[in-house]
Design a protein around this motif. Structure first.
Motif, PDB file in Angstrom:
ATOM      1  N   PHE A 155      18.732  49.727  22.762  1.00 32.26           N
ATOM      2  CA  PHE A 155      18.665  50.437  21.486  1.00 32.26           C
ATOM      3  C   PHE A 155      18.516  49.429  20.343  1.00 32.26           C
ATOM      4  CE2 PHE A 155      20.372  53.683  24.143  1.00 32.26           C
ATOM      5  CZ  PHE A 155      20.085  54.899  23.547  1.00 32.26           C
ATOM      6  N   ALA A 156      19.333  48.378  20.390  1.00 30.32           N
ATOM      7  CA  ALA A 156      19.235  47.338  19.361  1.00 30.32           C
ATOM      8  C   ALA A 156      17.860  46.679  19.405  1.00 30.32           C
ATOM      9  CB  ALA A 156      20.343  46.307  19.542  1.00 30.32           C
ATOM     10  N   GLN A 157      17.308  46.516  20.616  1.00 27.80           N
ATOM     11  CA  GLN A 157      15.970  45.942  20.733  1.00 27.80           C
ATOM     12  C   GLN A 157      14.926  46.876  20.129  1.00 27.80           C
ATOM     13  OE1 GLN A 157      15.154  42.713  22.036  1.00 27.80           O
ATOM     14  NE2 GLN A 157      13.443  43.344  20.728  1.00 27.80           N
ATOM     15  N   ASP A 158      15.074  48.183  20.351  1.00 31.73           N
ATOM     16  CA  ASP A 158      14.156  49.149  19.719  1.00 31.73           C
ATOM     17  C   ASP A 158      14.201  49.012  18.201  1.00 31.73           C
ATOM     18  OD1 ASP A 158      13.449  50.184  22.209  1.00 31.73           O
ATOM     19  OD2 ASP A 158      14.800  51.906  22.050  1.00 31.73           O
ATOM     20  N   LEU A 159      15.409  48.859  17.654  1.00 26.88           N
ATOM     21  CA  LEU A 159      15.540  48.692  16.209  1.00 26.88           C
ATOM     22  C   LEU A 159      14.887  47.392  15.758  1.00 26.88           C
ATOM     23  CD1 LEU A 159      19.120  50.129  15.937  1.00 26.88           C
ATOM     24  CD2 LEU A 159      17.110  51.064  14.789  1.00 26.88           C
ATOM     25  N   GLN A 160      15.017  46.327  16.540  1.00 31.20           N
ATOM     26  CA  GLN A 160      14.324  45.066  16.230  1.00 31.20           C
ATOM     27  C   GLN A 160      12.811  45.294  16.215  1.00 31.20           C
ATOM     28  OE1 GLN A 160      15.674  42.513  14.938  1.00 31.20           O
ATOM     29  NE2 GLN A 160      16.722  41.210  16.398  1.00 31.20           N
ATOM     30  N   ASN A 161      12.319  46.048  17.184  1.00 34.61           N
ATOM     31  CA  ASN A 161      10.875  46.274  17.309  1.00 34.61           C
ATOM     32  C   ASN A 161      10.305  47.158  16.205  1.00 34.61           C
ATOM     33  OD1 ASN A 161      11.050  44.774  19.659  1.00 34.61           O
ATOM     34  ND2 ASN A 161      10.986  46.554  21.015  1.00 34.61           N
ATOM     35  N   HIS A 162      11.088  48.134  15.738  1.00 30.69           N
ATOM     36  CA  HIS A 162      10.578  49.117  14.774  1.00 30.69           C
ATOM     37  C   HIS A 162      11.035  48.885  13.335  1.00 30.69           C
ATOM     38  CE1 HIS A 162       8.813  51.986  17.682  1.00 30.69           C
ATOM     39  NE2 HIS A 162       9.797  51.589  18.479  1.00 30.69           N
ATOM     40  N   CYS A 163      12.157  48.219  13.126  1.00 32.95           N
ATOM     41  CA  CYS A 163      12.790  48.182  11.799  1.00 32.95           C
ATOM     42  C   CYS A 163      12.996  46.770  11.240  1.00 32.95           C
ATOM     43  CB  CYS A 163      14.143  48.895  11.849  1.00 32.95           C
ATOM     44  SG  CYS A 163      14.077  50.618  12.382  1.00 32.95           S
ATOM     45  N   GLN A 164      12.363  45.786  11.807  1.00 30.44           N
ATOM     46  CA  GLN A 164      12.550  44.415  11.342  1.00 30.44           C
ATOM     47  C   GLN A 164      11.576  44.098  10.218  1.00 30.44           C
ATOM     48  OE1 GLN A 164      11.660  40.198  13.266  1.00 30.44           O
ATOM     49  NE2 GLN A 164      13.328  41.228  14.329  1.00 30.44           N
ATOM     50  N   HIS A 165      12.068  43.358   9.231  1.00 25.92           N
ATOM     51  CA  HIS A 165      11.256  42.932   8.089  1.00 25.92           C
ATOM     52  C   HIS A 165      11.466  41.445   7.883  1.00 25.92           C
ATOM     53  CE1 HIS A 165      10.526  47.117   7.077  1.00 25.92           C
ATOM     54  NE2 HIS A 165      11.807  47.316   7.319  1.00 25.92           N
ATOM     55  N   CYS A 166      10.378  40.727   7.748  1.00 22.15           N
ATOM     56  CA  CYS A 166      10.462  39.282   7.554  1.00 22.15           C
ATOM     57  C   CYS A 166       9.847  38.916   6.217  1.00 22.15           C
ATOM     58  CB  CYS A 166       9.744  38.549   8.676  1.00 22.15           C
ATOM     59  SG  CYS A 166      10.489  38.843  10.303  1.00 22.15           S
ATOM     60  N   ILE A 167      10.472  37.975   5.554  1.00 22.47           N
ATOM     61  CA  ILE A 167       9.982  37.504   4.259  1.00 22.47           C
ATOM     62  C   ILE A 167       9.997  35.985   4.248  1.00 22.47           C
ATOM     63  CG2 ILE A 167      10.678  39.526   2.918  1.00 22.47           C
ATOM     64  CD1 ILE A 167      13.218  37.974   2.184  1.00 22.47           C
ATOM     65  N   SER A 168       9.171  35.415   3.419  1.00 26.15           N
ATOM     66  CA  SER A 168       9.195  33.960   3.267  1.00 26.15           C
ATOM     67  C   SER A 168       9.484  33.639   1.813  1.00 26.15           C
ATOM     68  CB  SER A 168       7.864  33.344   3.701  1.00 26.15           C
ATOM     69  OG  SER A 168       6.812  33.844   2.909  1.00 26.15           O
ATOM     70  N   SER A 169      10.197  32.555   1.635  1.00 27.75           N
ATOM     71  CA  SER A 169      10.536  32.079   0.297  1.00 27.75           C
ATOM     72  C   SER A 169      10.388  30.567   0.328  1.00 27.75           C
ATOM     73  CB  SER A 169      11.974  32.481  -0.051  1.00 27.75           C
ATOM     74  OG  SER A 169      12.344  31.928  -1.286  1.00 27.75           O
ATOM     75  N   GLY A 170       9.296  30.090  -0.231  1.00 26.28           N
ATOM     76  CA  GLY A 170       9.022  28.658  -0.163  1.00 26.28           C
ATOM     77  C   GLY A 170       8.747  28.273   1.275  1.00 26.28           C
ATOM     78  N   HIS A 171       9.556  27.375   1.817  1.00 21.25           N
ATOM     79  CA  HIS A 171       9.386  26.936   3.194  1.00 21.25           C
ATOM     80  C   HIS A 171      10.273  27.704   4.157  1.00 21.25           C
ATOM     81  CE1 HIS A 171       6.809  23.678   1.992  1.00 21.25           C
ATOM     82  NE2 HIS A 171       7.703  23.317   1.068  1.00 21.25           N
ATOM     83  N   ALA A 172      11.074  28.620   3.656  1.00 20.38           N
ATOM     84  CA  ALA A 172      12.002  29.372   4.507  1.00 20.38           C
ATOM     85  C   ALA A 172      11.383  30.698   4.928  1.00 20.38           C
ATOM     86  CB  ALA A 172      13.305  29.619   3.769  1.00 20.38           C
ATOM     87  N   PHE A 173      11.694  31.107   6.152  1.00 19.80           N
ATOM     88  CA  PHE A 173      11.240  32.383   6.707  1.00 19.80           C
ATOM     89  C   PHE A 173      12.483  33.104   7.197  1.00 19.80           C
ATOM     90  CE2 PHE A 173       9.197  35.043   9.998  1.00 19.80           C
ATOM     91  CZ  PHE A 173       8.197  35.614   9.222  1.00 19.80           C
TER      92      PHE A 173
END
Length: 197
Positions: A155-173
């Motif tokens: 279930f947690a993996q499904d949430l990772q697959n459907h609900c994850q958001h990634c952002i970058s700020s300078g050199h950080a991700f």
């Protein structure tokens, strides 16, 4: 970096994501933990807490134990899950995002421990918590229920697959995740969100 995380959370919390048609009820979250029962490397156990607490107890008692690598890589099939899951913002809830990497670690622990978990009726308890990021298991039934730790990890993996958001700020991700997924037949759900731990 801390400021950019706050800005990122504020931005993502205001974004329009997948919402459910019904407003889920408010839940009371406890830190009582759930009961884990199983056997690892020939050592039977029954412990209460989060998966990290249970693993630390087992490792202190039996320093030779290791996760089952095949179990960590195992993929659990969809049973009676209500897909897609609800992603933050979930209507009626004031949840914040969890760190995706901490949730990944929780998934690996749950798969590697290969335990049966039990939870009391009408409760929500943390089954994994690290770096202020938690996986909660909520029982909507009157009585106690049990489930396989690997299946709950899916279930947690499904949430990772459907609900994850990634952002970058300078050199950080930086990646965050949060939401809720229901198990229709067994009347329980799994929530990924922030927590104090």
């Amino acid at each position: 970096m801390q400021f950019s995380k706050v800005v990122a959370f504020a931005f993502l919390a205001g974004s329009s994501l997948v919402l459910g048609s019904a407003v889920p009820e408010k839940r009371v979250f406890t830190n009582n933990g759930v009961t884990f029962r199983g056997e690892v490397n020939g050592h039977a156990f029954e412990e209460t807490g989060t998966v990290q607490e249970v693993w630390a107890t087992l490792k202190a008692r039996h320093p030779d134990i290791e996760f089952d690598a095949a179990a960590v890589a195992e993929h659990k099939e969809k049973r009676d899950k209500a897909l897609p899951p609800l992603c933050i913002p979930v209507a009626g809830q004031n949840w914040n995002f969890a760190e995706a990497s901490a949730i990944d670690d929780g998934i690996k622990y749950l798969k590697g421990l290969k335990a049966t978990l039990s939870i009391a009726g009408h409760t929500c308890n943390r089954i994994s918590c690290s770096w202020n990021s938690a996986i909660h298991w909520c029982n909507d039934n009157k009585g106690e229920i049990s489930a396989d730790s690997s299946y709950l990890a899916s279930f947690a993996q499904d949430l990772q697959n459907h609900c994850q958001h990634c952002i970058s700020s300078g050199h950080a991700f930086y990646c965050v995740v949060g939401g809720q997924e229901f198990e229709d037949d067994a009347h329980y759900n799994v929530i990924v969100r922030d927590a104090s731990c």
